[in-house]
Design a protein around this motif. Structure first.
Motif, PDB file in Angstrom:
ATOM      1  N   GLY A 182      39.367  44.144  40.790  1.00 22.17           N
ATOM      2  CA  GLY A 182      40.759  44.065  41.238  1.00 22.17           C
ATOM      3  C   GLY A 182      41.377  42.714  40.955  1.00 22.17           C
ATOM      4  O   GLY A 182      42.476  42.626  40.395  1.00 22.17           O
ATOM      5  N   ILE A 183      40.670  41.659  41.287  1.00 16.56           N
ATOM      6  CA  ILE A 183      41.248  40.312  41.105  1.00 16.56           C
ATOM      7  C   ILE A 183      41.363  39.956  39.622  1.00 16.56           C
ATOM      8  O   ILE A 183      42.281  39.224  39.230  1.00 16.56           O
ATOM      9  CB  ILE A 183      40.449  39.235  41.870  1.00 16.56           C
TER      10      ILE A 183
ATOM     11  N   GLY B 242      42.316  41.891  37.346  1.00 16.50           N
ATOM     12  CA  GLY B 242      43.603  42.427  36.939  1.00 16.50           C
ATOM     13  C   GLY B 242      44.752  41.602  37.486  1.00 16.50           C
ATOM     14  O   GLY B 242      45.631  41.172  36.744  1.00 16.50           O
ATOM     15  N   ILE B 243      44.715  41.349  38.773  1.00 16.40           N
ATOM     16  CA  ILE B 243      45.826  40.635  39.428  1.00 16.40           C
ATOM     17  C   ILE B 243      46.033  39.243  38.818  1.00 16.40           C
ATOM     18  O   ILE B 243      47.170  38.810  38.631  1.00 16.40           O
ATOM     19  CB  ILE B 243      45.578  40.572  40.954  1.00 16.40           C
TER      20      ILE B 243
ATOM     21  N   LYS C 181      45.956  38.365  35.915  1.00 11.76           N
ATOM     22  CA  LYS C 181      46.721  38.451  34.672  1.00 11.76           C
ATOM     23  C   LYS C 181      48.207  38.186  34.900  1.00 11.76           C
ATOM     24  O   LYS C 181      48.921  37.789  33.970  1.00 11.76           O
ATOM     25  CB  LYS C 181      46.565  39.857  34.050  1.00 11.76           C
ATOM     26  N   LEU C 182      48.652  38.423  36.118  1.00  9.39           N
ATOM     27  CA  LEU C 182      50.079  38.259  36.428  1.00  9.39           C
ATOM     28  C   LEU C 182      50.456  36.809  36.675  1.00  9.39           C
ATOM     29  O   LEU C 182      51.629  36.463  36.703  1.00  9.39           O
ATOM     30  CB  LEU C 182      50.441  39.079  37.671  1.00  9.39           C
ATOM     31  N   TYR C 183      49.445  35.953  36.871  1.00 12.25           N
ATOM     32  CA  TYR C 183      49.728  34.566  37.251  1.00 12.25           C
ATOM     33  C   TYR C 183      49.440  33.596  36.112  1.00 12.25           C
ATOM     34  O   TYR C 183      48.697  33.931  35.191  1.00 12.25           O
ATOM     35  CB  TYR C 183      48.898  34.198  38.479  1.00 12.25           C
ATOM     36  N   GLN C 184      50.031  32.421  36.232  1.00 14.52           N
ATOM     37  CA  GLN C 184      49.811  31.408  35.192  1.00 14.52           C
ATOM     38  C   GLN C 184      48.805  30.344  35.625  1.00 14.52           C
ATOM     39  O   GLN C 184      48.381  29.532  34.832  1.00 14.52           O
ATOM     40  CB  GLN C 184      51.143  30.737  34.807  1.00 14.52           C
TER      41      GLN C 184
ATOM     42  N   ILE D  74      45.494  32.104  42.790  1.00 17.05           N
ATOM     43  CA  ILE D  74      45.118  33.427  43.289  1.00 17.05           C
ATOM     44  C   ILE D  74      43.600  33.614  43.248  1.00 17.05           C
ATOM     45  O   ILE D  74      43.016  34.264  44.126  1.00 17.05           O
ATOM     46  CB  ILE D  74      45.850  34.537  42.476  1.00 17.05           C
TER      47      ILE D  74
ATOM     48  N   ALA E 137      42.121  31.857  46.267  1.00 17.50           N
ATOM     49  CA  ALA E 137      42.262  32.668  47.479  1.00 17.50           C
ATOM     50  C   ALA E 137      41.196  33.762  47.496  1.00 17.50           C
ATOM     51  O   ALA E 137      40.563  34.014  48.523  1.00 17.50           O
ATOM     52  CB  ALA E 137      43.655  33.275  47.550  1.00 17.50           C
ATOM     53  N   TYR E 138      40.998  34.382  46.327  1.00 17.02           N
ATOM     54  CA  TYR E 138      39.968  35.422  46.224  1.00 17.02           C
ATOM     55  C   TYR E 138      38.586  34.851  46.543  1.00 17.02           C
ATOM     56  O   TYR E 138      37.809  35.449  47.303  1.00 17.02           O
ATOM     57  CB  TYR E 138      39.968  36.039  44.823  1.00 17.02           C
TER      58      TYR E 138
ATOM     59  N   SER F  97      37.831  32.320  48.266  1.00 21.00           N
ATOM     60  CA  SER F  97      37.764  32.027  49.701  1.00 21.00           C
ATOM     61  C   SER F  97      37.497  33.311  50.497  1.00 21.00           C
ATOM     62  O   SER F  97      36.669  33.327  51.415  1.00 21.00           O
ATOM     63  CB  SER F  97      39.078  31.372  50.127  1.00 21.00           C
ATOM     64  N   GLY F  98      38.180  34.374  50.124  1.00 25.36           N
ATOM     65  CA  GLY F  98      37.968  35.662  50.780  1.00 25.36           C
ATOM     66  C   GLY F  98      36.565  36.192  50.541  1.00 25.36           C
ATOM     67  O   GLY F  98      35.916  36.714  51.458  1.00 25.36           O
ATOM     68  N   LEU F  99      36.087  36.038  49.324  1.00 19.80           N
ATOM     69  CA  LEU F  99      34.737  36.479  48.970  1.00 19.80           C
ATOM     70  C   LEU F  99      33.681  35.672  49.733  1.00 19.80           C
ATOM     71  O   LEU F  99      32.701  36.245  50.241  1.00 19.80           O
ATOM     72  CB  LEU F  99      34.536  36.330  47.459  1.00 19.80           C
TER      73      LEU F  99
END
Lengths: 200, 200
Positions: free
Chosen positions: A170-171, A173-174, A176-179, A183, A186-187, A189-191
């Motif tokens: 999931g991350i 893919g996500i 790809k939207l950022y430069q 993000i 954050a992932y 940290s969540g992991l």
DNA sequence: TAAAAAACATACTACCTAGTATTTTATTAC
DNA sequence: GTAATAAAATACTAGGTAGTATGTTTTTTA
């Protein structure tokens, strides 16, 4: 025996260039012509070695994509050491090691899953096989961690494996939207929080 | 004032049919011709209302895709009640409520992220906006849960939000490879364990 | 070394693609 | 009611697409 080598070399060349182009521009946007332009060979050579574009797609999945996932995410799980440390190392370090190109274009497997994973059963089977090899390695490691008392006994290995894989894909893919990598941080940290909860 | 209504109706019709086709067959596989065949209008009508296919893609993302995510995953988070219960309800019930079609074809947003999310900055911005609206709603809910002592104080709301979104989008893709819901059940089990660890 | 077969090149077909140019039809404004 | 304008249809262009048919070159085999 020289002809077989030449044939094998050409097939590999086509495989490498098509993997590269599928990854950069997508499967559907990459025509057989574009692949063969990259190999500096011609269409005749392509259809001599592959029946059609689908067969090429399947070959790319069962060799290049599979190897990539295996080398990066599966093999490390079979190393010796503390199970939880291996989980952390594999998931976090891999993410941190990605090149700009790999961050921009996401996961080759996940891209294919989402672009063509609902089209042909043959693609589904080939891609599923990779996911299941990954899942099996994770279950093996988590079970080992339970035995060695570094991971909690009461968790479901399969559920944790799927949840780890899902979040990772999931991350990819996500991102790809950022430069930038905020993000990803954050992932991570969540992991990290999640992995900590698996600890005994 | 009748003409404006007619124009608006046509634009909406094009939007609906293209969302449907993009979702079923992918963005790149859906030509303008196919969309207009579905609307029973002609190409002339299309290019009267939209500049090009990219503008259509953006319109679909900023309206249909955005609304879908908002209705299914964002709005429920702003409801009153125990924060953790709302998280459980939103993520688990939504997944369980999906039709066969929605399971087969995954998440429309995630499909677009992975098919065209690395192509045009305009697509990235439009898709990012949806992710961030979702993320903001999750952070709001988690923060509320902390205040109301149903969620642990020491967790990072943003990290949890991103981890939840990543895993959800990841599993929507992976489910496309399977013919039954076993993989979803493993995910739900993994998610339940995760949510439980957020509890105070 | 000649025939057979494999590897590859060239040329082609039929169709799909995004987008444009032009015309016809419907609606609005005066 | 007529001129202007919007909505939509028709016809077209230029190029890309997967795949085929056939020819040429290289390698193998007998």
């Amino acid at each position: 025996m020289e002809q077989k080598q030449k044939s094998e070399f050409t097939k590999q060349l086509i495989l490498e260039e098509s993997f590269r182009l599928f990854y950069s521009n997508g499967f559907k946007s990459t025509s057989v012509d574009k692949v063969m332009l990259a190999t500096k060979l011609t269409k005749g050579a392509f259809y001599h070695h592959y029946k059609n574009k689908q067969e090429l797609g399947l070959a790319v999945i069962t060799t290049k994509v599979k190897e990539r996932v295996y080398d990066g995410m599966v093999a490390p799980l079979y190393q010796p050491g503390n199970a939880l440390d291996i989980l952390k190392a594999t998931f976090i370090d891999r993410l941190k090691s990605f090149s700009i190109h790999e961050k921009k274009h996401g996961c080759p497997m996940n891209n294919l899953i989402n672009e063509i994973g609902d089209e042909e059963i043959a693609y589904q089977i080939a891609l599923k096989k990779i996911i299941e090899e990954w899942q099996a390695a994770l279950i093996f490691l988590i079970d080992r961690g339970k035995l060695e008392k570094s991971i909690q006994q009461n968790i479901e290995s399969k559920a944790v494996a799927i949840y780890l894989i899902s979040a990772f894909e999931g991350i990819r893919g996500i991102r790809k939207l950022y430069q930038d990598d905020a993000i990803l941080e954050a992932y991570i940290s969540g992991l990290s929080f999640y992995l900590q909860k698996l600890e005994v």
